[in-house]
Write an enzyme that holds these catalytic residues in place. Sequence first.
Site, PDB file in Angstrom:
ATOM      1  N   GLU A 134       5.560  25.420 -42.058  1.00 13.12           N
ATOM      2  CA  GLU A 134       5.557  23.955 -42.161  1.00 13.12           C
ATOM      3  C   GLU A 134       4.828  23.304 -40.996  1.00 13.12           C
ATOM      4  O   GLU A 134       4.245  22.231 -41.136  1.00 13.12           O
ATOM      5  CB  GLU A 134       6.984  23.408 -42.264  1.00 13.12           C
ATOM      6  N   LYS A 142      18.468  15.895 -53.264  1.00 10.13           N
ATOM      7  CA  LYS A 142      18.118  16.637 -54.465  1.00 10.13           C
ATOM      8  C   LYS A 142      18.590  15.899 -55.722  1.00 10.13           C
ATOM      9  O   LYS A 142      17.904  15.911 -56.754  1.00 10.13           O
ATOM     10  CB  LYS A 142      18.737  18.038 -54.397  1.00 10.13           C
ATOM     11  N   PHE A 165      24.626  24.375 -47.157  1.00  9.49           N
ATOM     12  CA  PHE A 165      23.523  25.292 -46.906  1.00  9.49           C
ATOM     13  C   PHE A 165      22.207  24.518 -46.748  1.00  9.49           C
ATOM     14  O   PHE A 165      21.853  23.704 -47.600  1.00  9.49           O
ATOM     15  CB  PHE A 165      23.401  26.306 -48.054  1.00  9.49           C
ATOM     16  N   GLN A 166      21.508  24.783 -45.667  1.00 10.21           N
ATOM     17  CA  GLN A 166      20.238  24.136 -45.324  1.00 10.21           C
ATOM     18  C   GLN A 166      20.341  22.618 -45.224  1.00 10.21           C
ATOM     19  O   GLN A 166      19.381  21.899 -45.478  1.00 10.21           O
ATOM     20  CB  GLN A 166      19.120  24.558 -46.285  1.00 10.21           C
ATOM     21  N   MET A 207      -5.206  28.146 -18.827  1.00 13.44           N
ATOM     22  CA  MET A 207      -4.960  26.907 -18.088  1.00 13.44           C
ATOM     23  C   MET A 207      -3.769  27.058 -17.144  1.00 13.44           C
ATOM     24  O   MET A 207      -3.796  26.562 -16.017  1.00 13.44           O
ATOM     25  CB  MET A 207      -4.733  25.749 -19.072  1.00 13.44           C
TER      26      MET A 207
HETATM   27  C1  LIG Z   1       3.427  24.839 -27.497  1.00 15.85           C
HETATM   28  C2  LIG Z   1       2.965  24.882 -26.084  1.00 15.85           C
HETATM   29  N1  LIG Z   1       3.544  25.739 -25.226  1.00 15.85           N
HETATM   30  C3  LIG Z   1       3.134  25.787 -23.938  1.00 15.85           C
HETATM   31  C4  LIG Z   1       2.137  24.969 -23.483  1.00 15.85           C
HETATM   32  C5  LIG Z   1       1.691  25.022 -22.029  1.00 15.85           C
HETATM   33  N2  LIG Z   1       0.281  25.471 -21.931  1.00 15.85           N
HETATM   34  C6  LIG Z   1      -0.726  24.596 -21.797  1.00 15.85           C
HETATM   35  S1  LIG Z   1      -2.224  25.350 -21.746  1.00 15.85           S
HETATM   36  C7  LIG Z   1      -1.536  26.861 -21.886  1.00 15.85           C
HETATM   37  C8  LIG Z   1      -2.384  28.090 -21.903  1.00 15.85           C
HETATM   38  C9  LIG Z   1      -3.237  28.183 -23.100  1.00 15.85           C
HETATM   39  O1  LIG Z   1      -3.788  29.461 -23.144  1.00 15.85           O
HETATM   40  P1  LIG Z   1      -4.897  29.849 -24.205  1.00 15.85           P
HETATM   41  O2  LIG Z   1      -4.488  29.408 -25.545  1.00 15.85           O
HETATM   42  O3  LIG Z   1      -5.208  31.300 -24.060  1.00 15.85           O
HETATM   43  O4  LIG Z   1      -6.133  28.952 -23.786  1.00 15.85           O
HETATM   44  P2  LIG Z   1      -7.006  28.957 -22.420  1.00 15.85           P
HETATM   45  O5  LIG Z   1      -6.349  28.017 -21.470  1.00 15.85           O
HETATM   46  O6  LIG Z   1      -7.027  30.364 -21.906  1.00 15.85           O
HETATM   47  O7  LIG Z   1      -8.333  28.469 -22.852  1.00 15.85           O
HETATM   48  C10 LIG Z   1      -0.141  26.761 -21.963  1.00 15.85           C
HETATM   49  C11 LIG Z   1       0.774  27.924 -22.058  1.00 15.85           C
HETATM   50  C12 LIG Z   1       1.581  24.072 -24.424  1.00 15.85           C
HETATM   51  N3  LIG Z   1       0.631  23.199 -24.079  1.00 15.85           N
HETATM   52  N4  LIG Z   1       1.996  24.068 -25.712  1.00 15.85           N
END
Ligand SMILES: Cc1ncc(C[n+]2csc(CCOP(=O)(O)OP(=O)(O)O)c2C)c(N)n1
Lengths: 167, 564
Positions: free
Chosen positions: B54, B166, B116-117, B479
């Site tokens: 979803e 429903k 349920f659900q 990042m």
């Molecule tokens: C759902 C979610 N969880 C955690 C984060 C924190 N976060 C921001 S950037 C990042 C790293 C992303 O890594 P990747 O997808 O390999 O991309 P890159 O930065 O290496 O280009 C994380 C963990 C987020 N933005 N969203």
Amino acid sequence: MNRYTVSLFTENFIGILNRVTLIFTRRGVNIDALTASESKEDGVHRITIEVTTTEDQVIQIVKQTEKIIDVIKSFYYLDEEVVYQEIALYKIPISSLDPGLEKVIRQYNARIISAEKEFVVIEMTGHKEDTKALLEILQDFNILEFARSGRVAVAKPMGTIAQYLNN
Amino acid sequence: MKDSRIRGAEIVIKSLVAENSEYIFGYPGGAIMPVYDALYDYADQIKHVLTRHEQGAIHAAQGYARVSGRVGVCIATSGPGATNLITGLADALIDSTPLVCITGQVASALLGTDAFQETDVVGFSMPGTKWNIQVRRVEDIAPAIAKGFHIAGTGRPGPVLIDITKDAQNALGEFSYVPCLGIRSYRPYPVVNMSEIERAAEVINKAERPYVVFGQGVVIGTAEAELKAFLDKTGIPAACTLLGSGALSEDHPLYVGKLGMHGNYAPNLLTNKCDVLIAIGMRFDDRVTGDLKRYAKQAKVVHLELDNAEIDKNVRCEVSVLADCKESLPLLTAKVNENNHADWVSKFRELEEDEKSAVVSLDLSPTKIGLTMGEVIRYINEFKNDNAVLVTDVGQHQMIAWRYFKYKQTRTQITSGGLGTMGFSLPAALGAQLADVNRQVVCVVGDGGIQMTIQELGTIMQTKAPVKVVLLNNDFLGMVRQWQQLFFDKRYSFTELDNPDFVKIAEAYNMKATKVSERGNLRDTVAEMMSHQGPYFLEVVVEKEDNVFPMIPTGCSVEEVRLT
Ligand SMILES: Cc1ncc(C[n+]2csc(CCOP(=O)(O)OP(=O)(O)O)c2C)c(N)n1
């Protein structure tokens, strides 16, 4: 920090109160008291919320409540910009009924609104400071229960929600 | 006499058809089965895309909405189906994306009993929606959907959720669809106050170093031409936010770049040198402003904004114009003087050269062995059409792709801006592609983010949407690793990934897939991908520990933007 009355005019739909309070919760602003009732306008509800916070916060909160679809209009006021009242009820055991209590009731412009076999209920309308003062005195009369409403308030400025709705 | 009544479930579908919805992104389950059953007979009038989760459905609806400018539609079942929508709702709310989400709910007699659900979906979604409602009676279904479309698509757009029990889906009712044209408690378009326009014009006409910063409000308001006309007349340089990209072609002589933490050098630095800052359809997000106490303090701020709650929220303005910028911009353009700020614009160009030599040339034409994310984007630029859509995930690749993609047209930048939702891009790209199958849609994603919604490769396979997926693989949550390197003494706590063979995965989904690890093959492979007819998966192995610069570290001022 100041004490503000936030006055909201809303549709009377399920969930509206929830949406309104979420905005206060999100900013970590505690709601001191809250009342809801109908207003003069057909189908328009009013919610009155008392908060202690900064003007910046209250402005942001009011604007964000106005974004709620079912909120028609929100206002905020300082205490001196509204006429407001709260109502307090005090439950006193019948055994405490004596001339001393009668004097207190007169002095505070309170009244007995119900007399039962075991207790009486005293009512007082006023500001929080006044109803609180009476509460303290009634401790000596073995008070059993105390309840105070949130404030109800009407604004001193003359613009009305009806004018807004007609606009 | 024949009974003209139909089931609530069919009313749901007929209402969506009446709103001219083209696509439903969804996933079935017990409490929404009557709607799915009704849908079976409407395949010729409305298309349904079965995603694999979803969250994928709602992100796809977001991608669709943002490319098409229309309300995206998404359907899920009760309980876990509905809770899986929550991330997308929060994302759509903060990025002002119009959505109507319909969830099934247990029968009304069971409400509140932990059936349920059963989950309190209205309660769960309240802070994540512009409006939501539970419908328990068949006669309320069509009006709720009509109201939902009106609310989602007008004013500052956002997601709405309609939870339908429903029994309401199964009950019989008359269908007549009355579109919602207005709600007394909701005034989405404030009337322009001419005295505000006049005051704004006065401030702008006196300015020596005026500066326009614009955001997604321009795109949402379809005010791109109005913005251009304003700039052409006044000669004021303009920079954009992450979501404003594309509203003004980067070829425009007054376009000076991008704002924010990883935006361009000059636009950030000179924010604190302008004397009048004209903000158009943007909300001074902290990723744009850095430390607010040291943000544009010298400038008079003029704010053109549709949402009253954004005015004076983060930055106090001298003049606010509360209106849709589509309306206010032409009025303002009429009142401002023709002007030219060539000297001031040249300041931006000078600093641009500093950024070019310190950062851009190393990113785009690297001399080291490892591949950079920047050079991949450079080749994408070479082979893309002007209306190609870039969909990005969240992380280093998102910032690099944004920095280097050449935005020529509006609605070409689709990314999760306000929420920063990893996993957004793959399903959003699918939705973006379905909004216009003739446009190139390039999904640039990291090795972390792709694994959050990688199952949507299945949806791409099934729909044959010709999405180009470009995985920039650094085997790191890049990042986060960058922050660990710069601010946490290089303590790489749980950011390195042992990754699967992505090409094999893509191939298992019947996609044409290639992996590039050397510079020699990169350009040709990108060229091949961009002209490929169907979906294409390109994995590029990039340098593991590259960083994104310029950067404004958290808590710093825009003036402290660092080139290295
Ligand atoms: C759902 C979610 N969880 C955690 C984060 C924190 N976060 C921001 S950037 C990042 C790293 C992303 O890594 P990747 O997808 O390999 O991309 P890159 O930065 O290496 O280009 C994380 C963990 C987020 N933005 N969203």
